[in-house]
Scaffold this active site. Structure first.
Site: not given
Length: 171
Positions: A114, A126
């Site tokens: 997250e 990411y």
């Protein structure tokens, strides 16, 4: 400067917590929770350090952690932080690659994480590593009320290639 990436030890906790509190001002992990993570057999935490650095505030360049319970095929990137003086040189990417490699060694099929919706630099990292957005947790990060973007990576297989021949000749 010579930065070494190694497994985190309980002795690293104070430095990790300084960087944790400086990086995640309003939503830093409690020290007791970080200690449990470092001591857990299901965790894999790395630090990037310059042990020759005399200033203790500049010795720790970054840290990252993976939670991968034994026998599971899923893991979680728990946290990652890079000190401001060490940003922009690829250390975050290096830490993430090391965690992904460890996930592969532990035979994980998927990794989850997250990230704060307002952290564009981390989100771009990411994305570039192959994580895909799978959901949003509204107002997750408190007290700021910032959304958490949930992401997933299908752990890629190891890439192997034959060694390059130096002769230039082909068979």
């Amino acid at each position: 400067m010579s930065v070494l990436m190694r497994r985190a030890k309980p002795a690293d906790l104070d430095a990790i917590m300084r960087l944790e509190r400086d990086t995640f001002v309003n939503d830093a992990w409690p020290e007791a929770a970080m200690r449990r993570e470092l001591e857990s057999p299901h965790g894999y935490y790395l630090v990037a350090v310059d042990d020759a650095e005399e200033d203790p505030d500049r010795r720790l360049h970054g840290y990252a952690g993976l939670l991968a319970p034994s026998g599971s095929v899923q893991g979680d990137i728990q946290t990652i932080a890079v000190a401001p003086f060490a940003r922009g040189i690829g250390l975050g990417r290096g830490l993430m690659h090391a965690l992904i490699t460890q996930a592969r060694r532990r035979h994980l099929a998927e990794l989850f994480l997250e990230v704060r919706a307002d952290n564009t630099i981390a989100r771009e990292l990411y994305d570039s590593l192959g994580f895909e957005q799978i959901g949003v947790r509204r107002g997750y990060y408190q007290p700021d009320g910032v959304d958490a973007i949930s992401m997933r990576l299908a752990v890629p297989p190891a890439v192997t290639r034959p060694a390059a021949s130096g002769s230039g000749a082909s068979a």
